[in-house]
Design an enzyme around this catalytic site. Structure first.
Site, PDB file in Angstrom:
ATOM      1  N   TYR A 176     -11.701  21.174 -54.529  1.00 61.85           N
ATOM      2  CA  TYR A 176     -10.846  20.316 -53.702  1.00 61.85           C
ATOM      3  C   TYR A 176     -11.031  18.840 -54.086  1.00 61.85           C
ATOM      4  O   TYR A 176     -10.066  18.105 -54.301  1.00 61.85           O
ATOM      5  CB  TYR A 176     -11.146  20.544 -52.204  1.00 61.85           C
ATOM      6  N   TYR A 186       2.161  13.464 -43.152  1.00 59.20           N
ATOM      7  CA  TYR A 186       1.209  13.531 -42.023  1.00 59.20           C
ATOM      8  C   TYR A 186       1.857  13.141 -40.706  1.00 59.20           C
ATOM      9  O   TYR A 186       2.967  13.561 -40.427  1.00 59.20           O
ATOM     10  CB  TYR A 186      -0.021  12.652 -42.305  1.00 59.20           C
ATOM     11  N   LYS A 231      -2.114  18.241 -53.223  1.00 62.09           N
ATOM     12  CA  LYS A 231      -2.009  19.387 -52.297  1.00 62.09           C
ATOM     13  C   LYS A 231      -0.706  20.167 -52.514  1.00 62.09           C
ATOM     14  O   LYS A 231      -0.670  21.386 -52.368  1.00 62.09           O
ATOM     15  CB  LYS A 231      -2.093  18.892 -50.836  1.00 62.09           C
ATOM     16  N   SER A 251      -4.153  13.099 -52.183  1.00 63.81           N
ATOM     17  CA  SER A 251      -3.531  14.237 -51.471  1.00 63.81           C
ATOM     18  C   SER A 251      -2.219  14.728 -52.065  1.00 63.81           C
ATOM     19  O   SER A 251      -1.726  15.783 -51.650  1.00 63.81           O
ATOM     20  CB  SER A 251      -3.279  13.858 -50.018  1.00 63.81           C
ATOM     21  N   VAL A 290      -3.913   8.782 -50.336  1.00 65.34           N
ATOM     22  CA  VAL A 290      -4.561   7.544 -49.881  1.00 65.34           C
ATOM     23  C   VAL A 290      -4.819   6.523 -50.999  1.00 65.34           C
ATOM     24  O   VAL A 290      -5.173   5.382 -50.717  1.00 65.34           O
ATOM     25  CB  VAL A 290      -5.895   7.803 -49.137  1.00 65.34           C
TER      26      VAL A 290
HETATM   27  O1  DON Z   1      -9.868  14.614 -48.518  1.00 63.83           O
HETATM   28  C1  DON Z   1      -9.788  13.414 -48.721  1.00 63.83           C
HETATM   29  O2  DON Z   1     -10.205  12.634 -47.914  1.00 63.83           O
HETATM   30  C2  DON Z   1      -9.117  12.870 -49.975  1.00 63.83           C
HETATM   31  N1  DON Z   1      -9.651  13.392 -51.136  1.00 63.83           N
HETATM   32  C3  DON Z   1      -7.632  13.085 -49.944  1.00 63.83           C
HETATM   33  C4  DON Z   1      -7.054  12.236 -48.921  1.00 63.83           C
HETATM   34  C5  DON Z   1      -5.645  11.900 -48.988  1.00 63.83           C
HETATM   35  O3  DON Z   1      -5.088  11.415 -49.952  1.00 63.83           O
HETATM   36  C6  DON Z   1      -4.981  12.091 -47.713  1.00 63.83           C
HETATM   37  N2  DON Z   1      -3.738  11.419 -47.724  1.00 63.83           N
HETATM   38  N3  DON Z   1      -3.154  10.584 -47.359  1.00 63.83           N
END
Ligand code: DON
Length: 321
Positions: free
Chosen positions: A189, A241, A66, A63, A259
């Protein structure tokens, strides 16, 4: 050795045995990470690098991408058009929540949650997917200053299991917030999340934002400086978040987590910081990363709103004694 180097060493020793948290496993490929990986890197706006631990270990950006897609969407369609599609309001909800995406607003709350990131990704210009992907890779190259690539197995893993993201994209399509092929938007994405980086790359990207969008080594403008304010404001309020408020209170700098265990933080005009440790908490933030940033902020007075103790002279902490 400088005060900063000594402090980084001490943080590394202090937290490398902190083993609470879990590896992300909802994307099956991420569960293959080594829970012991740990790195901390600081890059100053004039390109000095201070690092400890596994700073060259590769992982996927997740993420944290983003932030940079937000910048790219701002450049591609401008502030007003982007604000029509995606807000700048923190949600207090998990990053993949569907709850606040409703018929009334028809727009995701902010570009840092998945719904908002899918919407900003849909605004990236290009005739077909390959052109949009190449433009995106070129954008990341400007920040990282080397060739970049996608981890195909993580990409495939996300694509195969990203049912919530697919649900979010379908809702956005239904509302008319996005208006073209959702599988292509989702691919872009998932590809941005699967970009391969190391901790030093992330610190360099953060330092570029700290340096008004100018990459500290190449002096190339990675993103137009007028949009850095937007990127940092949204990081500050939404980047962590449903821990964003706590983070703003305790650490007090714009930041973004992913993550896979990375966190970047930006100290405007001074430095970019990245921590990598793949054990994450329930909100999706690296457990060791949170502690390291808290200690760094405390030690060097990085909290942007803390005027009580005056700012330490950070430049002095970089000099060897
Ligand atoms: O959309 C998702 O689930 C992952 N590709 C990105 C998630 C992510 O890193 C959210 N962050 N903490």
């Amino acid at each position: 050795m400088s005060k900063l180097e000594r402090f980084l060493e001490s943080l590394y020793k202090k937290y490398r045995t902190l083993n609470s948290g879990k590896l992300a496993s909802y994307i099956p490929q991420l569960a293959n990470a080594n829970p012991d990986w740990f790195a901390i890197t600081v890059v100053t706006t004039d390109g000095k690098v201070f690092t400890v631990g596994d700073s060259q270990e590769n992982f996927t950006i997740q993420s944290i991408s983003k932030v940079f897609l937000h910048g790219m969407a701002l450049e591609d369609c401008g502030r007003a058009a982007l604000l029509e599609k995606v807000g700048v309001e923190p949600t207090g909800d998990p990053f993949d929540s569907v709850i606040r995406l409703d018929e009334n607003s028809k727009r995701p709350d902010n570009p840092m949650v998945n719904a908002g990131a899918i919407a900003t990704t849909s605004l990236i210009k290009g005739n077909e997917l390959t052109e949009r992907l190449n433009r995106m890779l070129e954008m990341f190259r400007r920040y990282i200053n080397r060739d970049v690539f996608i981890d195909v197995s993580v990409f495939m893993s996300e694509r195969a299991t990203g049912h919530r993201n697919r649900a979010l994209a379908n809702l956005l399509l239904n509302f008319g917030t996005i208006d073209h092929n959702i599988e292509e938007i989702l691919d872009l994405y998932f590809q941005q999340c699967s970009l391969v980086v190391n901790c030093q790359d992330l610190a360099m990207m953060a330092a570029t934002l700290a340096n008004r969008g100018i990459q500290p080594i190449t002096n190339q403008q990675a993103v137009q400086s007028e949009y850095v304010r937007d990127m940092l404001s949204v990081m500050h309020t939404c980047g962590m978040y449903n821990y964003a408020g706590e983070w703003a209170y305790r650490v007090g700098i714009p930041a973004k987590s992913g993550v896979s265990g990375g966190i970047i933080g930006v100290i405007p005009e001074r430095a970019g910081i990245a921590v990598f440790s793949p054990l994450i908490d329930q909100q999706g933030n690296s457990v060791r990363g949170l502690r390291v940033f808290e200690d760094l902020s405390q030690e060097f007075g990085f909290h942007l709103l803390d005027v009580s103790m005056g700012k330490c002279n950070f430049a002095d902490c970089l000099e060897s004694d």
